[in-house]
Enzyme design. Structure first.
Site, PDB file in Angstrom:
ATOM      1  N   SER A 184      -8.756 -44.348 -33.622  1.00 45.81           N
ATOM      2  CA  SER A 184      -8.717 -43.076 -33.193  1.00 45.81           C
ATOM      3  C   SER A 184      -8.507 -43.019 -31.588  1.00 45.81           C
ATOM      4  O   SER A 184      -7.261 -43.420 -31.358  1.00 45.81           O
ATOM      5  CB  SER A 184     -10.261 -42.490 -33.329  1.00 45.81           C
ATOM      6  OG  SER A 184     -10.096 -41.125 -32.968  1.00 45.81           O
TER       7      SER A 184
ATOM      8  N   ASP B  43      -6.773 -39.104 -43.768  1.00 48.62           N
ATOM      9  CA  ASP B  43      -7.324 -38.647 -42.464  1.00 48.62           C
ATOM     10  C   ASP B  43      -6.959 -37.121 -42.273  1.00 48.62           C
ATOM     11  O   ASP B  43      -5.886 -36.453 -42.381  1.00 48.62           O
ATOM     12  CB  ASP B  43      -6.508 -39.486 -41.442  1.00 48.62           C
ATOM     13  CG  ASP B  43      -7.208 -39.277 -40.075  1.00 48.62           C
ATOM     14  OD1 ASP B  43      -7.848 -38.362 -39.568  1.00 48.62           O
ATOM     15  OD2 ASP B  43      -7.102 -40.392 -39.087  1.00 48.62           O
TER      16      ASP B  43
ATOM     17  N   ASP C  86       1.861 -42.939 -58.851  1.00 42.56           N
ATOM     18  CA  ASP C  86       1.559 -44.180 -58.289  1.00 42.56           C
ATOM     19  C   ASP C  86       1.586 -45.363 -59.325  1.00 42.56           C
ATOM     20  O   ASP C  86       1.265 -46.474 -58.865  1.00 42.56           O
ATOM     21  CB  ASP C  86       0.734 -44.219 -57.255  1.00 42.56           C
ATOM     22  CG  ASP C  86      -0.717 -44.064 -57.639  1.00 42.56           C
ATOM     23  OD1 ASP C  86      -0.968 -44.111 -58.692  1.00 42.56           O
ATOM     24  OD2 ASP C  86      -1.625 -43.322 -56.713  1.00 42.56           O
TER      25      ASP C  86
ATOM     26  N   ASP D 120      -6.370 -43.002 -60.806  1.00 36.36           N
ATOM     27  CA  ASP D 120      -7.428 -43.739 -60.351  1.00 36.36           C
ATOM     28  C   ASP D 120      -8.285 -42.706 -59.354  1.00 36.36           C
ATOM     29  O   ASP D 120      -9.201 -43.102 -58.848  1.00 36.36           O
ATOM     30  CB  ASP D 120      -7.411 -45.074 -59.776  1.00 36.36           C
ATOM     31  CG  ASP D 120      -6.380 -44.701 -58.527  1.00 36.36           C
ATOM     32  OD1 ASP D 120      -5.902 -43.678 -58.428  1.00 36.36           O
ATOM     33  OD2 ASP D 120      -6.172 -45.811 -57.936  1.00 36.36           O
TER      34      ASP D 120
ATOM     35  N   HIS E  31     -10.770 -40.504 -41.597  1.00 38.37           N
ATOM     36  CA  HIS E  31     -10.456 -40.971 -40.461  1.00 38.37           C
ATOM     37  C   HIS E  31     -11.472 -41.917 -40.126  1.00 38.37           C
ATOM     38  O   HIS E  31     -12.496 -41.844 -39.955  1.00 38.37           O
ATOM     39  CB  HIS E  31     -10.862 -39.798 -39.272  1.00 38.37           C
ATOM     40  CG  HIS E  31     -10.699 -39.940 -38.066  1.00 38.37           C
ATOM     41  ND1 HIS E  31      -9.254 -40.353 -37.385  1.00 38.37           N
ATOM     42  CD2 HIS E  31     -11.539 -39.823 -36.691  1.00 38.37           C
ATOM     43  CE1 HIS E  31      -9.473 -40.482 -36.253  1.00 38.37           C
ATOM     44  NE2 HIS E  31     -10.558 -40.307 -35.718  1.00 38.37           N
TER      45      HIS E  31
ATOM     46  N   ASP F 163      -1.699 -38.109 -58.815  1.00 36.56           N
ATOM     47  CA  ASP F 163      -2.590 -39.379 -59.140  1.00 36.56           C
ATOM     48  C   ASP F 163      -1.745 -40.411 -59.714  1.00 36.56           C
ATOM     49  O   ASP F 163      -1.482 -41.549 -59.314  1.00 36.56           O
ATOM     50  CB  ASP F 163      -3.655 -38.966 -59.824  1.00 36.56           C
ATOM     51  CG  ASP F 163      -4.739 -40.372 -59.936  1.00 36.56           C
ATOM     52  OD1 ASP F 163      -4.163 -41.329 -59.479  1.00 36.56           O
ATOM     53  OD2 ASP F 163      -5.749 -40.220 -60.392  1.00 36.56           O
TER      54      ASP F 163
HETATM   55 CA   LIG Z   1      -3.323 -43.267 -58.404  1.00 34.19          CA
END
Ligand SMILES: [Ca+2]
Length: 510
Positions: free
Chosen positions: A190, A402, A261, A265, A441, A258
């Site tokens: 940060s 984040d 990729d 999951d 974050h 989701d």
């Molecule tokens: Ca995924």
């Protein structure tokens, strides 16, 4: 010169060793523009963090800190006040293990506007055998009001306290042990990530290895982003998205992206490829908990969208990522904007504690803020050549979910570093970025978010082993329920197609 005589020369110490000092005798150790206010041997397990101390971002909980403090070895605790300018009042602490020093120094960073010593991070460093130090960055208490009428204190916060602390800590370490640390590291997330980058850019000889997590590298534009979101979601009550609707938007974003990729999951590992429009959730009639009104959908679109200067088209901030919705309370929960941003414009840009964020003009006030900072707080210089030239190694990391600092700002900075340093292959010899899917974050989130970047950095600096992947775990109730490799950007962890998808062994970085 023969190889034998060369090695003899190389092993000569660069700085003559001095006799070690007792801890208490350090009270009389002379430092320029500074005074030592405490030099005290602390017996094993007897340090107690001061009343009111709060752990910083990514730190363990107060309970975990209390437990860790009991494990501390005996150490020499030195406190000092540094006054590089007449208005400066920089507090620092330097902790040095009295047994089993690993001969290394680890400086630890801060969170937010700082105003306190990072005892949690110092505790972790000391437990690993380091001599360590932390600064309050030059003022007590959090928030940005300290900067009002104190331009030198603002500079202390921006970079001077960190550099001064480093120089003084190295001198105190040498006085105590009779020898300088053989290697020096900076570890922070940060604000601490920004401090890390500022050191690499401005004082490239201070550290051999630097870990910069979720850096607020452009404090100005991060504040602009927060006000952009506030104007989108808080200015008009009709645009306010009730936090009870965040899961609705989150589930829709996950459903949309989701699997892109390669693995269903619950985590969007590649938000760059995600095209999710919250307009799909717009109510057909009236309002209900299961849909967004038109103004709410518009506000959500703006949270994802880049903030652009309406006249020049300049991108001021890249927006937050699909998958981050559960954390939107930080920036869009109201009733006020993200507090660091309000303070920045009040106390640093406008010098007016009564400045009202509702009057914020994205074009003109952003341009003014850029002029005011003029490379003071911000750490955006992509030229890390001098740091790399002495074999310095920098690891950056940032969670994709984040909601405090836009993760894509770190990607954009890293790509500028690559351009500046001769391309990706050359850059990878000194600087690597690990984007962390599903991490919030500096920690937390649905993705594997517990990892040891300091360890990866040490292997790189000390053994010459560059991190090709870093193992990350996700814990529920203190138990590991998922592991996954983190990969150097732009690589991602890809599922091999067989085996337990919660086991890192079944993923490859590519
Ligand atoms: Ca995924």
């Amino acid at each position: 010169m023969t190889a034998t005589s060369l090695s003899v020369v190389l092993f000569l110490p660069l700085v003559a060793n001095a006799a070690p000092s007792s801890c208490e005798a350090l009270a009389k150790f002379a430092l320029p523009d500074a005074s030592i206010t405490l030099a005290q041997s602390v017996p094993a397990g007897e340090f107690a963090a001061p009343e009111g101390f709060r752990p910083g971002p990514g730190d363990p909980s107060a309970k975990a800190l209390t437990a860790a403090l009991k494990e501390l070895p005996p150490f020499c605790r030195v406190a000092a006040t540094l006054k590089p300018t007449p208005d400066s009042d920089i507090k620092v602490e330097i902790w040095m293990p009295e047994t089993n020093w690993n001969r290394k120094y680890e400086a630890v960073g801060n969170g937010g506007w700082a105003g306190s010593i990072s005892y949690s991070a110092m505790t972790a460093a000391l437990l690993s055998g380091y001599a360590t130090s932390s600064t309050d960055t030059g003022h007590p208490n959090g928030g940005g009001s300290f900067a009002l009428g104190h331009p030198e204190k603002l500079i202390d916060f921006a970079w001077r306290s960190e550099h001064e602390m480093t120089v003084k800590a190295k001198a105190v370490i040498k006085a105590f042990y009779g020898d300088v640390p053989k290697l020096s590291y900076w570890v922070g997330c940060s604000s601490g990530g920004k401090q890390a980058l500022k050191e690499a850019q401005t004082f490239p000889d201070d550290f051999d290895g630097i870990a910069a997590g979720a850096p607020v590298l452009n404090w100005t534009h991060r504040s602009i982003e927060a006000l952009w979101v506030a104007q989108a979601a808080l200015k008009d009550p009709a645009s306010y998205i009730p936090p009870e609707k965040y899961p609705l938007i989150h589930q829709a974003a996950i459903a949309a992206c989701d699997e892109k990729d390669g693995l269903k999951d619950g985590i969007i590992s590649d938000p760059s490829g995600c095209r999710f429009d919250p307009g799909a959730l717009e109510c057909k009639e009236g309002d209900s908990p299961q849909c967004l009104t038109h103004p709410q959908a518009e506000a959500a679109r703006k949270i994802y969208a880049p903030a652009l200067n309406t006249r020049t088209g300049e991108q001021l901030s890249p927006g937050f990522e699909p998958g981050s919705e559960l954390g939107w309370r930080a920036i869009a929960g109201g009733p006020e904007p993200f507090s660091a941003a309000g303070d920045y414009f009040k106390y640093v840009v406008f010098h007016d504690p009564n400045w009202n964020w509702r009057t914020f003009n994205l074009d003109t006030d952003s341009a003014l803020a850029d002029r005011v900072d003029d490379n003071t707080i911000n750490a955006t210089n992509p030229n890390l050549t001098r740091f790399a030239s002495h074999q310095g190694k920098l690891i950056m990391y940032h969670g994709w979910t984040d909601t405090n600092i836009t993760p894509r700002a770190t990607v954009n900075y890293f790509e500028k570093v690559q351009e500046q340093m001769g391309g990706p292959a050359k850059t990878a010899q000194s600087v690597r970025l690990f984007m962390v899917p599903g991490m919030n974050h500096c920690g937390g989130g649905d993705g594997p978010n517990v990892f040891n970047m300091t360890n990866a950095l040490e292997h790189w600096v000390e053994d010459g082993k560059a991190p090709d992947q870093v193992l990350a775990s996700h814990l529920t109730g203190g138990k590991v329920d998922r592991t996954r490799p983190l990969c150097p950007y732009p690589q991602m962890a890809q599922y091999k197609g067989t085996g337990d998808p919660n086991d890192a062994a079944n993923f490859v970085c590519k």
